[in-house]
Motif scaffolding. Structure first.
Motif, PDB file in Angstrom:
ATOM      1  N   ALA A 320    -125.081 125.707  57.114  1.00 11.88           N
ATOM      2  CA  ALA A 320    -124.809 126.588  55.982  1.00 11.88           C
ATOM      3  C   ALA A 320    -125.434 126.010  54.733  1.00 11.88           C
ATOM      4  N   ALA A 321    -125.794 126.894  53.799  1.00 14.83           N
ATOM      5  CA  ALA A 321    -126.407 126.465  52.543  1.00 14.83           C
ATOM      6  C   ALA A 321    -126.054 127.451  51.446  1.00 14.83           C
ATOM      7  N   CYS A 322    -126.080 126.957  50.221  1.00 13.81           N
ATOM      8  CA  CYS A 322    -125.741 127.784  49.060  1.00 13.81           C
ATOM      9  C   CYS A 322    -126.587 127.364  47.877  1.00 13.81           C
ATOM     10  N   ILE A 323    -127.029 128.339  47.100  1.00 11.01           N
ATOM     11  CA  ILE A 323    -127.640 128.058  45.804  1.00 11.01           C
ATOM     12  C   ILE A 323    -126.809 128.767  44.741  1.00 11.01           C
ATOM     13  N   ARG A 324    -126.424 128.030  43.732  1.00 11.87           N
ATOM     14  CA  ARG A 324    -125.653 128.577  42.617  1.00 11.87           C
ATOM     15  C   ARG A 324    -126.483 128.392  41.356  1.00 11.87           C
ATOM     16  N   TYR A 325    -126.622 129.466  40.579  1.00 12.10           N
ATOM     17  CA  TYR A 325    -127.454 129.429  39.384  1.00 12.10           C
ATOM     18  C   TYR A 325    -126.607 129.086  38.173  1.00 12.10           C
ATOM     19  N   ILE A 326    -127.118 128.154  37.388  1.00 11.00           N
ATOM     20  CA  ILE A 326    -126.391 127.632  36.235  1.00 11.00           C
ATOM     21  C   ILE A 326    -126.684 128.501  35.017  1.00 11.00           C
ATOM     22  N   HIS A 327    -125.627 128.876  34.315  1.00 10.06           N
ATOM     23  CA  HIS A 327    -125.819 129.583  33.047  1.00 10.06           C
ATOM     24  C   HIS A 327    -124.733 129.163  32.072  1.00 10.06           C
ATOM     25  N   ARG A 328    -125.146 128.901  30.869  1.00  2.00           N
ATOM     26  CA  ARG A 328    -124.224 128.660  29.762  1.00  2.00           C
ATOM     27  C   ARG A 328    -124.777 129.444  28.570  1.00  2.00           C
ATOM     28  N   GLY A 329    -123.894 129.894  27.759  1.00  6.56           N
ATOM     29  CA  GLY A 329    -124.379 130.604  26.589  1.00  6.56           C
ATOM     30  C   GLY A 329    -123.590 131.870  26.323  1.00  6.56           C
ATOM     31  N   PRO A 330    -124.001 132.609  25.294  1.00  5.58           N
ATOM     32  CA  PRO A 330    -125.186 132.341  24.478  1.00  5.58           C
ATOM     33  C   PRO A 330    -125.020 131.117  23.586  1.00  5.58           C
ATOM     34  N   GLY A 331    -126.154 130.523  23.271  1.00  5.57           N
ATOM     35  CA  GLY A 331    -126.169 129.339  22.434  1.00  5.57           C
ATOM     36  C   GLY A 331    -127.434 128.537  22.657  1.00  5.57           C
ATOM     37  N   ARG A 332    -127.526 127.407  21.985  1.00  7.53           N
ATOM     38  CA  ARG A 332    -128.703 126.556  22.110  1.00  7.53           C
ATOM     39  C   ARG A 332    -128.395 125.407  23.060  1.00  7.53           C
ATOM     40  N   TYR A 333    -129.162 125.342  24.163  1.00 11.72           N
ATOM     41  CA  TYR A 333    -128.971 124.278  25.141  1.00 11.72           C
ATOM     42  C   TYR A 333    -129.496 122.961  24.580  1.00 11.72           C
ATOM     43  N   LYS A 334    -128.661 121.921  24.634  1.00 11.33           N
ATOM     44  CA  LYS A 334    -129.056 120.612  24.110  1.00 11.33           C
ATOM     45  C   LYS A 334    -129.402 119.627  25.237  1.00 11.33           C
ATOM     46  N   LEU A 355    -134.844 125.047  31.837  1.00 12.07           N
ATOM     47  CA  LEU A 355    -135.190 125.263  30.436  1.00 12.07           C
ATOM     48  C   LEU A 355    -135.236 123.944  29.667  1.00 12.07           C
ATOM     49  N   PRO A 356    -136.097 123.850  28.677  1.00 11.58           N
ATOM     50  CA  PRO A 356    -136.203 122.611  27.897  1.00 11.58           C
ATOM     51  C   PRO A 356    -135.026 122.448  26.942  1.00 11.58           C
ATOM     52  N   GLU A 357    -134.796 121.214  26.530  1.00 12.35           N
ATOM     53  CA  GLU A 357    -133.759 120.963  25.528  1.00 12.35           C
ATOM     54  C   GLU A 357    -134.074 121.718  24.233  1.00 12.35           C
ATOM     55  N   ASN A 358    -133.019 122.138  23.570  1.00 11.51           N
ATOM     56  CA  ASN A 358    -133.088 122.923  22.318  1.00 11.51           C
ATOM     57  C   ASN A 358    -133.510 124.368  22.545  1.00 11.51           C
ATOM     58  N   HIS A 359    -133.513 124.804  23.804  1.00 15.84           N
ATOM     59  CA  HIS A 359    -133.858 126.198  24.106  1.00 15.84           C
ATOM     60  C   HIS A 359    -132.672 127.094  23.765  1.00 15.84           C
ATOM     61  N   ASP A 392    -121.150 122.896  39.856  1.00 10.53           N
ATOM     62  CA  ASP A 392    -121.448 123.621  38.609  1.00 10.53           C
ATOM     63  C   ASP A 392    -120.380 123.336  37.560  1.00 10.53           C
ATOM     64  N   GLU A 393    -119.125 123.384  37.974  1.00  8.99           N
ATOM     65  CA  GLU A 393    -118.034 123.148  37.031  1.00  8.99           C
ATOM     66  C   GLU A 393    -118.002 121.704  36.535  1.00  8.99           C
ATOM     67  N   SER A 394    -118.595 120.781  37.320  1.00  8.42           N
ATOM     68  CA  SER A 394    -118.607 119.369  36.928  1.00  8.42           C
ATOM     69  C   SER A 394    -119.712 119.033  35.934  1.00  8.42           C
ATOM     70  N   LEU A 395    -120.700 119.907  35.791  1.00  2.33           N
ATOM     71  CA  LEU A 395    -121.800 119.639  34.869  1.00  2.33           C
ATOM     72  C   LEU A 395    -121.309 119.632  33.422  1.00  2.33           C
ATOM     73  N   GLN A 396    -121.611 118.558  32.722  1.00  2.00           N
ATOM     74  CA  GLN A 396    -121.254 118.455  31.311  1.00  2.00           C
ATOM     75  C   GLN A 396    -122.482 118.847  30.476  1.00  2.00           C
ATOM     76  N   ILE A 397    -122.550 120.135  30.163  1.00  2.00           N
ATOM     77  CA  ILE A 397    -123.701 120.697  29.458  1.00  2.00           C
ATOM     78  C   ILE A 397    -123.350 120.865  27.979  1.00  2.00           C
ATOM     79  N   ILE A 398    -124.133 120.252  27.137  1.00  2.00           N
ATOM     80  CA  ILE A 398    -123.898 120.312  25.697  1.00  2.00           C
ATOM     81  C   ILE A 398    -124.641 121.522  25.126  1.00  2.00           C
ATOM     82  N   MET A 399    -123.887 122.402  24.468  1.00  2.00           N
ATOM     83  CA  MET A 399    -124.443 123.600  23.848  1.00  2.00           C
ATOM     84  C   MET A 399    -124.040 123.653  22.379  1.00  2.00           C
ATOM     85  N   GLU A 400    -124.941 124.214  21.570  1.00  2.00           N
ATOM     86  CA  GLU A 400    -124.592 124.566  20.196  1.00  2.00           C
ATOM     87  C   GLU A 400    -124.447 126.078  20.142  1.00  2.00           C
TER      88      GLU A 400
END
Length: 404
Positions: A320-334, A355-359, A392-400
């Protein structure tokens, strides 16, 4: 069409983006001289290939000229619809292995496609064609709601909108038309039920189902795909009906070689076709999930088929396999603070940020708005899904918090 067995294999790949890299790397591993063609002089694929051609993948004559220059014995693309026209056009001119140019044109235009499926008597949604740039609103006001609007010649969920009220028509038609080359959009029945895709390899004219992929989307209003899981968890009888319909759609569209990606919704009336792509499934479904869940290297087999080698389909080794797509926002990804840590979690094989930082990230309206992805392998579909969600829930993604 087949290639001469006496010629040294030489592969031309249309596109040099991240989605084409699995084919470039696979060809290199097989020892096949490979060229990449792309309009972007800085695409990632050019630095992995033996030769690079600067040209549009959607220019059939340019592709033909480059194929002749490279002395290609096979031409292919992964995961993208419109370049399949160039693949087929050049392949026909050079007598290489490919679907016909006519089949490529029909299967990359949603109107022509649904008409061909209708002619074959296959189950599909009702549909109406309108010009979204100059809409005649009297044509649509009596259509049953809810319904779906989509451009006739786009992909990646771009321009797809669900209509729930009469007030939405003017804005929704104009929005969808911005993603259509001709301005034409299809209005279709809104089909309710589980959505799947069927990953197919066509060898010696016969379609073979490698996997059925369960999908999760954002739902209303844009239906962007957020997660894919293999194998499907649908009932065996439903899966068999889906396989039968998917293979019949390939025959109806005269897809006689290569790969196909068939999207189907299991409605209360049974499975109905959404779309058929004359190529491998995108979003890393065919290049990553299929080999992880079946043990079958779909990319290698598609390359060999394009080169006219007519490979034999190996036995499946189910996992079995799974791909989960990451999304945060709206905002600026740091940045992501704990990427390395998440990559060591159970079952996680890959965590990638696109996506690059500050996108600046907006609302999730198409697949291009996603931040990245997580790929997981497990023994069962339920376990793969749970591990991907946990990662996905464990990712610590910094957003503005900033909006477009």
């Amino acid at each position: 069409m087949t290639n001469s067995s006496t010629m040294e294999p030489r592969l031309l790949i249309l596109g040099g983006s991240i989605l084409q890299i699995p084919a470039i790397l696979e060809a290199r591993a097989l020892g096949i001289p490979t060229a990449v063609l792309d309009y972007d002089p800085h695409c990632r694929g050019r630095y992995l290939a033996d030769r690079f051609f600067l040209a549009s993948t959607n220019n059939p004559e340019a592709v033909l000229a480059c194929a002749r220059s490279f002395q290609a014995t096979g031409i292919m693309t992964l995961c993208t619809d419109w370049p399949m026209r160039s693949v087929a056009y050049a392949s026909e001119a050079l007598n290489l292995c490919s679907i016909s140019y006519e089949a490529a044109c029909v299967s990359t235009n949603k109107l022509d496609m649904i008409r061909a499926l209708e002619k074959a008597g296959l189950s599909h949604p009702w549909y109406v064609l309108v010009n979204g740039r100059t809409p005649a609103l009297e044509m649509v006001r009596d259509l049953p709601l809810p319904c779906i609007i989509k451009p006739v010649d786009s992909s990646g969920s771009r321009g797809v909108v669900l209509i729930r009220s009469q007030e939405q028509w003017p804005q929704a038609l104009a929005y969808s038309a911005t993603f259509a080359r001709t301005g034409e959009v299809l209005i279709e029945e809104f089909m309710e039920g589980p959505e799947v895709s069927v990953e197919i390899l066509i060898l010696s004219g016969e379609p073979h189902v490698l996997a059925i992929t369960d999908k999760t989307t954002t739902g209303y209003p844009h239906f962007v795909e957020t997660c894919h899981v293999q194998p499907s968890s649908l009932a065996p009888a439903d899966q068999e009906a889906i396989r039968t319909l998917a293979k019949a759609s390939c025959r109806a569209l005269n897809l006689t070689t290569g790969a196909a990606h068939v999207e189907i919704i299991l409605t209360k009336e049974g499975p109905k076709l959404v779309e058929v792509g004359p190529r491998m499934g995108g979003d890393f479904i065919a290049t990553h999930l299929v080999p992880l869940s079946t043990g079958i290297n779909m990319t290698e087999l598609t390359i060999r088929e394009a080169l006219g080698e007519h490979p034999v389909l190996p036995e499946s080794v189910p996992r079995a396999a799974c791909i989960r797509y990451i999304h945060r926002g709206p905002g600026r990804y740091k940045r992501v603070q704990n990427l390395g840590e998440v990559q060591t979690l159970p079952g996680v094989l890959d965590v990638h940020i696109n996506l690059p930082e500050n996108h600046l990230i907006g609302e999730l309206k198409s697949s291009h708005d996603r931040l990245g992805h997580i790929i997981v392998q497990a023994e069962t579909a339920a376990q793969a899904w749970a591990w991907a969600q946990s990662a996905d829930e464990s990712l610590q993604i910094i957003m503005e918090h900033e909006t477009l």
